[in-house]
Design a protein around this motif. Structure first.
Motif, PDB file in Angstrom:
ATOM      1  N   SER A  86     -43.623  18.574 -23.549  1.00 15.98           N
ATOM      2  CA  SER A  86     -43.790  17.386 -22.543  1.00 15.98           C
ATOM      3  C   SER A  86     -43.882  15.898 -23.140  1.00 15.98           C
ATOM      4  O   SER A  86     -44.090  15.755 -24.359  1.00 15.98           O
ATOM      5  N   ASP A  87     -43.291  14.800 -22.266  1.00 20.73           N
ATOM      6  CA  ASP A  87     -43.243  13.629 -22.980  1.00 20.73           C
ATOM      7  C   ASP A  87     -43.900  12.706 -22.247  1.00 20.73           C
ATOM      8  O   ASP A  87     -43.365  11.598 -21.466  1.00 20.73           O
ATOM      9  N   ARG A  88     -44.986  12.935 -21.608  1.00 20.69           N
ATOM     10  CA  ARG A  88     -45.983  12.002 -20.901  1.00 20.69           C
ATOM     11  C   ARG A  88     -46.115  10.695 -21.280  1.00 20.69           C
ATOM     12  O   ARG A  88     -46.049   9.892 -20.235  1.00 20.69           O
ATOM     13  N   GLU A  98     -50.858  10.704 -13.683  1.00 21.13           N
ATOM     14  CA  GLU A  98     -50.415  11.816 -14.574  1.00 21.13           C
ATOM     15  C   GLU A  98     -50.936  12.989 -14.118  1.00 21.13           C
ATOM     16  O   GLU A  98     -50.458  14.453 -14.276  1.00 21.13           O
ATOM     17  N   GLU A  99     -51.896  13.218 -13.077  1.00 21.04           N
ATOM     18  CA  GLU A  99     -52.328  14.574 -12.460  1.00 21.04           C
ATOM     19  C   GLU A  99     -51.372  15.031 -11.512  1.00 21.04           C
ATOM     20  O   GLU A  99     -51.334  16.092 -11.044  1.00 21.04           O
ATOM     21  N   LEU A 100     -50.037  14.252 -11.211  1.00 27.00           N
ATOM     22  CA  LEU A 100     -49.129  14.756 -10.360  1.00 27.00           C
ATOM     23  C   LEU A 100     -48.065  15.072 -11.295  1.00 27.00           C
ATOM     24  O   LEU A 100     -47.066  15.500 -10.650  1.00 27.00           O
ATOM     25  N   LEU A 101     -48.072  15.211 -12.672  1.00 22.22           N
ATOM     26  CA  LEU A 101     -46.905  15.663 -13.647  1.00 22.22           C
ATOM     27  C   LEU A 101     -47.281  17.005 -14.085  1.00 22.22           C
ATOM     28  O   LEU A 101     -48.141  17.027 -14.605  1.00 22.22           O
ATOM     29  N   PHE A 102     -46.440  17.854 -13.997  1.00 21.37           N
ATOM     30  CA  PHE A 102     -46.518  19.449 -14.693  1.00 21.37           C
ATOM     31  C   PHE A 102     -45.246  19.565 -15.387  1.00 21.37           C
ATOM     32  O   PHE A 102     -43.954  19.041 -15.147  1.00 21.37           O
ATOM     33  N   PHE A 103     -45.194  20.215 -16.420  1.00 19.67           N
ATOM     34  CA  PHE A 103     -44.095  20.777 -17.044  1.00 19.67           C
ATOM     35  C   PHE A 103     -44.146  22.381 -17.474  1.00 19.67           C
ATOM     36  O   PHE A 103     -45.166  22.799 -17.484  1.00 19.67           O
ATOM     37  N   ILE A 104     -43.064  22.952 -17.320  1.00 15.71           N
ATOM     38  CA  ILE A 104     -42.787  24.567 -17.202  1.00 15.71           C
ATOM     39  C   ILE A 104     -41.715  24.549 -18.414  1.00 15.71           C
ATOM     40  O   ILE A 104     -40.696  23.917 -18.046  1.00 15.71           O
ATOM     41  N   GLU A 105     -41.764  25.533 -19.389  1.00 21.52           N
ATOM     42  CA  GLU A 105     -40.490  25.986 -20.044  1.00 21.52           C
ATOM     43  C   GLU A 105     -39.429  26.333 -19.171  1.00 21.52           C
ATOM     44  O   GLU A 105     -39.922  27.419 -18.595  1.00 21.52           O
ATOM     45  N   LYS A 106     -38.141  26.332 -19.722  1.00 26.92           N
ATOM     46  CA  LYS A 106     -37.191  27.057 -19.101  1.00 26.92           C
ATOM     47  C   LYS A 106     -37.359  28.495 -19.531  1.00 26.92           C
ATOM     48  O   LYS A 106     -37.935  28.743 -20.344  1.00 26.92           O
ATOM     49  N   PRO A 107     -36.588  29.371 -18.649  1.00 28.62           N
ATOM     50  CA  PRO A 107     -36.675  30.995 -18.835  1.00 28.62           C
ATOM     51  C   PRO A 107     -36.258  31.154 -20.538  1.00 28.62           C
ATOM     52  O   PRO A 107     -35.221  30.672 -20.688  1.00 28.62           O
ATOM     53  N   ILE A 177     -53.711  32.960 -22.739  1.00 27.72           N
ATOM     54  CA  ILE A 177     -53.826  31.614 -21.969  1.00 27.72           C
ATOM     55  C   ILE A 177     -52.328  31.960 -21.070  1.00 27.72           C
ATOM     56  O   ILE A 177     -52.865  31.845 -19.682  1.00 27.72           O
ATOM     57  N   ALA A 178     -51.458  32.476 -21.573  1.00 27.42           N
ATOM     58  CA  ALA A 178     -50.272  32.616 -20.519  1.00 27.42           C
ATOM     59  C   ALA A 178     -50.608  33.688 -19.527  1.00 27.42           C
ATOM     60  O   ALA A 178     -49.793  34.020 -18.417  1.00 27.42           O
ATOM     61  N   ASN A 179     -51.569  34.723 -19.756  1.00 31.51           N
ATOM     62  CA  ASN A 179     -51.784  35.749 -18.716  1.00 31.51           C
ATOM     63  C   ASN A 179     -52.863  35.710 -18.079  1.00 31.51           C
ATOM     64  O   ASN A 179     -53.157  36.626 -17.054  1.00 31.51           O
ATOM     65  N   LEU A 206     -49.776  24.007 -24.189  1.00 34.36           N
ATOM     66  CA  LEU A 206     -50.470  24.888 -23.350  1.00 34.36           C
ATOM     67  C   LEU A 206     -50.354  24.908 -21.937  1.00 34.36           C
ATOM     68  O   LEU A 206     -49.966  25.955 -21.203  1.00 34.36           O
ATOM     69  N   SER A 207     -50.262  23.832 -21.472  1.00 38.95           N
ATOM     70  CA  SER A 207     -49.781  23.576 -19.902  1.00 38.95           C
ATOM     71  C   SER A 207     -48.340  24.127 -19.584  1.00 38.95           C
ATOM     72  O   SER A 207     -48.280  24.629 -18.437  1.00 38.95           O
ATOM     73  N   LEU A 208     -47.526  24.087 -20.609  1.00 42.30           N
ATOM     74  CA  LEU A 208     -45.977  24.488 -20.208  1.00 42.30           C
ATOM     75  C   LEU A 208     -46.064  26.076 -20.099  1.00 42.30           C
ATOM     76  O   LEU A 208     -45.160  26.630 -19.067  1.00 42.30           O
ATOM     77  N   ILE A 209     -47.004  26.644 -20.540  1.00 40.59           N
ATOM     78  CA  ILE A 209     -47.135  28.507 -20.259  1.00 40.59           C
ATOM     79  C   ILE A 209     -48.378  28.806 -19.402  1.00 40.59           C
ATOM     80  O   ILE A 209     -48.414  30.072 -19.290  1.00 40.59           O
ATOM     81  N   SER A 210     -49.259  28.089 -19.195  1.00 41.66           N
ATOM     82  CA  SER A 210     -50.246  28.229 -18.514  1.00 41.66           C
ATOM     83  C   SER A 210     -50.288  28.348 -16.880  1.00 41.66           C
ATOM     84  O   SER A 210     -49.640  27.494 -16.251  1.00 41.66           O
ATOM     85  N   LYS A 211     -50.864  29.336 -16.319  1.00 40.10           N
ATOM     86  CA  LYS A 211     -50.646  29.542 -14.901  1.00 40.10           C
ATOM     87  C   LYS A 211     -51.908  28.511 -14.194  1.00 40.10           C
ATOM     88  O   LYS A 211     -52.152  28.370 -12.936  1.00 40.10           O
TER      89      LYS A 211
END
Length: 349
Positions: A86-88, A98-107, A177-179, A206-211
């Protein structure tokens, strides 16, 4: 079933647009519009509850400008799908924004096969997180106790997990964490031996892969269910109970800079001791790869108070010192590989 929430999705990739269509095909509670590009004037964006943008290197700067406009103009949460971290920082958002911004890794692609199911699981969980933590809160400037409970689940979670790791521990920590799936009565504290300057980037990854929502622990943070707090090893960590004028008390985090005099307990030990003091038998400690014996005294505190201790199987650890010390002292209720630790929490929490 009438859709409850509307989501705008934009991707320049035809293939990714087809993936999004398949993900939301059976999700009746979401009304989804999938387009190639968002208009520069943001026409119609305010009609949606959330936006999902796939980020590509060719239009990265332009997309970030759109993200900033969406968040600042409409207070709409945005999920960015990206290959990189992420590039916050380059967005220069306020803390509330910032609390409105989330990142997820591509498949991810493994052996030539794209992990669509894994991506779908993370994406849908992240959307649920947004609906739970952000949508209602963004419309309220001030929250009373009842509002806070509605948005965040229980003020005082029923169960706490402390994960301690050091050298060789980041990979197993990410896997665990991802699980984790969202639980209304669970809070997680993470202590990874890292220089303070790396903590923020570590949390972003961690945010990229965490639910679950992951954040750097800050002074006066409220200990809330459904959150993962990452604690800097250079800070003295304490919990305190705050009364609420006849309402159920809250537990908050107190952080201070470490001094040489207070380093009789290392940070993993200290966090496990402090958390188990409050959560008693509802504390679970996990000791992952690392050198030395940080976590040994903390594991003893957890066991003394009726909690559970899990040690990573030394044969699966890059550095077996920390889990081996706990096992040798007879403090481990369970000795598990990383995969089995993840399965354990899938069935127990």
């Amino acid at each position: 079933m009438t859709p409850s929430y509307s989501i705008l999705i934009t991707s320049s990739s035809f293939f990714m647009r087809e993936i999004f269509k398949s993900i939301f095909a059976d999700e009746e509670k979401y009304s989804v519009k999938i387009i190639k590009d968002i208009p520069d004037k943001l026409d119609g964006v305010s009609n949606f509850n959330a936006c999902i943008l796939e980020l590509d290197s060719d239009s990265k700067d332009q997309k970030y400008e759109l993200v900033k406009k969406i968040i600042q103009s409409y207070q709409i949460p945005v999920i960015i799908i990206t290959e990189a971290g992420s590039d916050r920082e380059i967005l220069h958002l306020s803390r509330n924004e910032e609390e409105l911004l989330f990142f997820i890794e591509k498949p991810s692609v493994r052996f030539g096969i794209m992990d669509i199911k894994g991506f779908q699981s993370v994406l849908l969980s992240k959307i649920e997180e947004i609906l739970r933590y952000v949508l209602t809160r963004s419309k309220k400037e001030h929250l009373n106790q009842q509002d806070f409970t509605m948005l965040h689940g229980q003020i005082c979670p029923k169960k706490a997990i402390v994960i301690g790791s050091s050298t060789g521990g980041i990979a197993p920590l990410r896997s665990i964490i991802a699980n984790f799936t969202p639980k209304s009565s669970l809070v997680i504290f993470v202590v990874q031996h890292l220089p303070p300057s790396f903590i923020k980037t570590f949390v972003q990854r961690l945010s990229l892969i965490s639910k679950l929502k992951v954040k750097v622990a800050e002074d006066d943070d409220v200990v809330t269910s459904g959150l993962i707090f990452v604690i800097s090893p250079m800070l003295s960590f304490k919990l305190k109970k705050v009364s609420q004028n006849g309402k159920p008390p809250m537990i908050t985090i107190s952080l201070q800079s470490q001094t040489r005099e207070v380093k009789t307990l290392s940070i993993i030990d200290k966090v496990m001791d402090e958390v188990s003091t409050f959560f008693r038998e509802n504390t679970i400690g996990i000791i992952l790869s690392g050198m030395g014996n940080d976590g040994l005294k903390g594991a003893a505190c957890i066991r003394e108070r009726g909690g559970l201790v899990i040690a990573q199987d030394p044969s699966s650890a890059s550095m077996y010192g920390m889990p081996s010390e706990v096992i040798r002292a007879g403090l481990a209720n369970e000795i598990l590989s990383v995969d089995k630790i993840s399965l354990y929490f899938a069935s127990k929490t």
